[in-house]
Write a protein that holds these residues in place. Structure first.
Motif, PDB file in Angstrom:
ATOM      1  N   ASP A 141       3.370  13.723 -10.058  1.00 19.61           N
ATOM      2  CA  ASP A 141       4.455  14.692 -10.254  1.00 19.61           C
ATOM      3  C   ASP A 141       4.967  14.653 -11.690  1.00 19.61           C
ATOM      4  O   ASP A 141       5.193  15.697 -12.310  1.00 19.61           O
ATOM      5  CB  ASP A 141       5.608  14.412  -9.279  1.00 19.61           C
ATOM      6  N   ALA A 142       5.155  13.451 -12.222  1.00 18.01           N
ATOM      7  CA  ALA A 142       5.642  13.314 -13.600  1.00 18.01           C
ATOM      8  C   ALA A 142       4.628  13.893 -14.585  1.00 18.01           C
ATOM      9  O   ALA A 142       5.006  14.549 -15.569  1.00 18.01           O
ATOM     10  CB  ALA A 142       5.915  11.845 -13.914  1.00 18.01           C
ATOM     11  N   SER A 143       3.348  13.677 -14.334  1.00 18.41           N
ATOM     12  CA  SER A 143       2.311  14.198 -15.212  1.00 18.41           C
ATOM     13  C   SER A 143       2.300  15.725 -15.203  1.00 18.41           C
ATOM     14  O   SER A 143       2.197  16.363 -16.258  1.00 18.41           O
ATOM     15  CB  SER A 143       0.954  13.651 -14.782  1.00 18.41           C
ATOM     16  N   GLU A 144       2.419  16.303 -14.005  1.00 17.73           N
ATOM     17  CA  GLU A 144       2.465  17.772 -13.902  1.00 17.73           C
ATOM     18  C   GLU A 144       3.698  18.325 -14.609  1.00 17.73           C
ATOM     19  O   GLU A 144       3.619  19.336 -15.315  1.00 17.73           O
ATOM     20  CB  GLU A 144       2.468  18.187 -12.436  1.00 17.73           C
ATOM     21  N   HIS A 145       4.842  17.672 -14.428  1.00 19.82           N
ATOM     22  CA  HIS A 145       6.081  18.130 -15.060  1.00 19.82           C
ATOM     23  C   HIS A 145       5.962  18.049 -16.585  1.00 19.82           C
ATOM     24  O   HIS A 145       6.351  18.990 -17.300  1.00 19.82           O
ATOM     25  CB  HIS A 145       7.254  17.275 -14.563  1.00 19.82           C
ATOM     26  N   ASP A 165       0.827  -1.204   0.000  1.00 20.55           N
ATOM     27  CA  ASP A 165       0.000   0.000   0.000  1.00 20.55           C
ATOM     28  C   ASP A 165       0.866   1.260   0.000  1.00 20.55           C
ATOM     29  O   ASP A 165       0.578   2.212  -0.720  1.00 20.55           O
ATOM     30  CB  ASP A 165      -0.938   0.004   1.210  1.00 20.55           C
ATOM     31  N   GLU A 166       1.936   1.246   0.814  1.00 18.25           N
ATOM     32  CA  GLU A 166       2.832   2.402   0.854  1.00 18.25           C
ATOM     33  C   GLU A 166       3.526   2.611  -0.486  1.00 18.25           C
ATOM     34  O   GLU A 166       3.654   3.739  -0.960  1.00 18.25           O
ATOM     35  CB  GLU A 166       3.861   2.222   1.973  1.00 18.25           C
ATOM     36  N   ALA A 167       3.974   1.515  -1.084  1.00 17.52           N
ATOM     37  CA  ALA A 167       4.631   1.613  -2.396  1.00 17.52           C
ATOM     38  C   ALA A 167       3.645   2.133  -3.439  1.00 17.52           C
ATOM     39  O   ALA A 167       4.014   2.934  -4.308  1.00 17.52           O
ATOM     40  CB  ALA A 167       5.181   0.252  -2.811  1.00 17.52           C
ATOM     41  N   GLY A 168       2.398   1.694  -3.342  1.00 12.94           N
ATOM     42  CA  GLY A 168       1.384   2.175  -4.285  1.00 12.94           C
ATOM     43  C   GLY A 168       1.130   3.664  -4.121  1.00 12.94           C
ATOM     44  O   GLY A 168       0.969   4.394  -5.102  1.00 12.94           O
ATOM     45  N   ASP A 169       1.107   4.140  -2.862  1.00  8.10           N
ATOM     46  CA  ASP A 169       0.901   5.571  -2.615  1.00  8.10           C
ATOM     47  C   ASP A 169       2.064   6.385  -3.177  1.00  8.10           C
ATOM     48  O   ASP A 169       1.857   7.411  -3.829  1.00  8.10           O
ATOM     49  CB  ASP A 169       0.760   5.846  -1.112  1.00  8.10           C
ATOM     50  N   GLU A 170       3.304   5.911  -2.932  1.00  8.87           N
ATOM     51  CA  GLU A 170       4.485   6.618  -3.439  1.00  8.87           C
ATOM     52  C   GLU A 170       4.479   6.624  -4.963  1.00  8.87           C
ATOM     53  O   GLU A 170       4.819   7.625  -5.589  1.00  8.87           O
ATOM     54  CB  GLU A 170       5.756   5.951  -2.910  1.00  8.87           C
ATOM     55  N   SER A 171       4.104   5.510  -5.554  1.00  7.36           N
ATOM     56  CA  SER A 171       4.095   5.439  -7.007  1.00  7.36           C
ATOM     57  C   SER A 171       3.025   6.339  -7.599  1.00  7.36           C
ATOM     58  O   SER A 171       3.241   6.969  -8.633  1.00  7.36           O
ATOM     59  CB  SER A 171       3.926   3.982  -7.400  1.00  7.36           C
TER      60      SER A 171
END
Length: 144
Positions: free
Chosen positions: A102-106, A90-96
């Motif tokens: 962030d990548a989409s905004e960039h 779950d934590e890895a999914g949240d980070e991903s």
């Protein structure tokens, strides 16, 4: 023709009976057979009096308790490992998900910057082309 209609069912029935007898025969036992003891009780005795005679040895009870405790411990360890793995997933999914946002905004920012640059450049190029076109037209006209 009559002989066939009579003989076929007779042979079929004989083979079926023979097969049933072969299947019912004891195959010599494998040692896994359950040892069954039978007893006769009088009319004044209850059937429960026979079941009172069946008692497990004390060591079987202790072994059962040990196995039960060990099995419970193993199940609890497995449950804890599964919970830890679920939490890590779950934590890895949240980070991903955050990284993807962030990548989409960039990428969107880069796309907008590129569009603005193309618009500015095309406007400058258009203006320069119009000026060159006018100069060429002026030079092409005969002076008079």
């Amino acid at each position: 023709m009559k002989i066939r209609t009579f003989l076929f069912p007779l042979v079929f029935t004989g083979l079926a009976l023979y097969g049933g007898m072969v299947a019912a025969q004891d195959t010599g036992g494998t040692g896994d057979d359950l040892d069954v003891s039978m007893g006769v009780i009088g009319q004044d005795q209850a059937p429960d009096s026979l079941t009172d005679k069946i008692k497990l040895p004390d060591t079987a009870s202790m072994q059962g308790d040990e196995s039960s405790t060990e099995g419970l411990s193993t199940a609890n360890d497995a449950r804890e490992k599964a919970d830890s793995a679920k939490q890590a997933r779950d934590e890895a999914g949240d980070e991903s998900s955050e990284a993807a946002e962030d990548a989409s905004e960039h990428a969107s920012d880069i796309s907008n910057d590129a569009r603005d640059l193309v618009n500015e450049t095309s406007g400058d190029v258009r203006q320069a082309a119009q000026e060159l076109s006018r100069e060429a037209a002026d030079q092409a006209q005969p002076s008079g």
